[in-house]
Structures are given as C-alpha cells and as structure tokens.
Write a protein that holds these residues in place. Structure first.
Motif, short mmCIF file in Angstrom:
data_model
loop_
_atom_site.label_atom_id
_atom_site.label_comp_id
_atom_site.label_asym_id
_atom_site.label_seq_id
_atom_site.Cartn_x
_atom_site.Cartn_y
_atom_site.Cartn_z
N PHE A 98 -5.74 -3.90 -3.21
CA PHE A 98 -4.28 -3.92 -3.39
C PHE A 98 -3.99 -3.68 -4.86
O PHE A 98 -4.58 -4.33 -5.72
N PRO A 99 -3.04 -2.83 -5.20
CA PRO A 99 -2.18 -2.04 -4.30
C PRO A 99 -2.63 -0.60 -4.20
O PRO A 99 -1.93 0.29 -4.60
N GLU B 2 -4.02 3.13 -2.65
CA GLU B 2 -3.45 4.11 -1.73
C GLU B 2 -3.75 3.73 -0.29
O GLU B 2 -4.89 3.38 0.05
N GLN B 3 -2.73 3.80 0.54
CA GLN B 3 -2.88 3.44 1.94
C GLN B 3 -3.21 4.68 2.77
O GLN B 3 -2.53 5.69 2.68
#
Lengths: 113, 113
Positions: A98-99, A101-102
């Motif tokens: 986190f945080p 890239e998703q």
C-alpha cells in the motif's frame, strides 16, 4: 498467467440465495481490494485487506456482505440473501503493497433474478 | 455523493486526432489521481497517474493535467489510435487516510478511422 484471477466469471442466482465469489491475487501481493460496478456506475469500493491488519470494511453496503482472506492468498466475498440490487460486476484487485498500483481481475458478473 | 465525476459518458474522435477526457472532483483531500482503461469483459488496467504536487505527467502518447484550484484533471491522448477505444475511468485517493480508490463513472472513447 500471473494476473489476478476471479471465479466464477458469471453467476446467475435467485433472490434470497447466498453466493460466494473468489479472488486469487497476484502472488506476493499483500494488499487485496474488492470493488463492484453496477450498470452505468463507476467502481464502488467494498473492502480492503492489507497483510495481517484488520480489513477496511467501510465500503460494504450492508451486513449481508462479508469477505475473508487467508493470509496473503485467496479471498472470498460472500453475499447472503441476495437481492436484485446486488446485480453487478464484482472486481478484485491486488497490489504489492500500500498504496501501490492496483492490478484488477476480469470480474465476476452477478445477476440476481 | 459522487466525489469523482466524469460528465461525458462518451466521446468519439477520429484516428490521429487528440482525445481529451475530463474529470472533476469535490474532495480537496485527494492527493493522488489515476486513469484506468477498461476493455469489455476485462478488468481495468492502470494507464497513468499524477500526484497533487505536480500539474502534468506525460507517458508516451498519454498526458494527464491536474488543475488543483479548479479540482479538475484531464487525460490527453495524442495521436488517438483505434486500439484506444475503451472506457476510461478517473480515480482519486487520499493516500494518508484512505486505502480505497474513488472512481468516476467512466467515459467511453470511440476512435474512428
């Protein structure tokens, strides 16, 4: 492949039944997210898991929705007593941390009749 | 409460021309913005992002501009190609306090020959 996978790809169920949706994140990704996209809407955050921390459940729309994740692997989203308004595409994403890239899976299209 | 808005549901652009996709947000605490691209039956894929400390970020044919005072960002694609035809989602995050991404409703881009 090494991407996020989800199963089933499509699920049709009758109102009042329970459903389970599965997400296999990318190996080694510590963060896992569930979103849903209802027709004509944007993606709506549901729940977030990060390592061994308590999940962020702030997006779950009702107590009929729950999710579990075992360690840093598979996650299951459960919807109890499904309603027609639960019909949507349910998307899972994972990130290395986190945080980060998703990365999204292809989604599960849920239709409640 | 739609905190991220994409007011144009669709856009049609000729191949070779510039595509400009717009996004507005209301939450002044958002500090990181992303664009995702989505093809039918696939999950969204990350395209480009920008931190609130910048006003421009460029990656090949894709440039994102951020106007913090107007709470507005835009994605420019130059030159547009038929393979760019997809739904584009704007997303935003408050990195310090929230794990989730807040998405807009998407703009469908059609690049014509």
């Amino acid at each position: 492949g090494a991407g996020v996978s989800q199963s089933p790809s499509n699920k049709v169920t009758e109102k009042g039944k329970d459903v389970e949706l599965r997400c296999d994140p990318i190996s080694g990704h510590t963060a896992l997210y569930w979103y849903r996209q209802r027709l004509g809407q944007g993606l709506e955050f549901l729940i977030y898991f990060q390592g061994n921390s308590a999940p962020d459940k702030s997006g779950l729309p009702s107590d009929r929705f729950s999710a579990e994740r075992t360690g840093e692997s598979v996650s299951t989203l459960t919807i109890q007593r499904t309603q027609q308004e639960d019909s949507a595409v349910y998307l899972c994403a994972s990130s290395l941390d986190f945080p980060g890239e998703q990365f999204f899976g292809p989604g599960t299209r849920l239709t409640v009749l | 409460d739609q905190q991220v808005k994409q007011n144009s549901p669709s856009l049609s652009v000729q191949e070779g021309r510039i595509s400009i996709l717009n996004c507005d947000y209301t939450n002044s605490m958002f500090d990181y913005f992303l664009w995702y691209k989505k093809y039918p039956a696939e999950g969204p894929t990350f395209l480009i992002s920008i931190s609130s400390i910048k006003d421009k970020n460029e990656d090949g044919r894709f440039t994102v501009f951020l106007n913090k005072s107007a709470k507005h960002l835009s994605l420019h694609i130059v030159p547009s190609q038929p393979g760019d035809s997809a739904v584009y989602f704007c997303a935003a995050r408050n990195t310090g306090t929230a794990s989730k991404l807040t998405f807009g409703t998407g703009t469908r881009l059609q690049v014509t020959l």
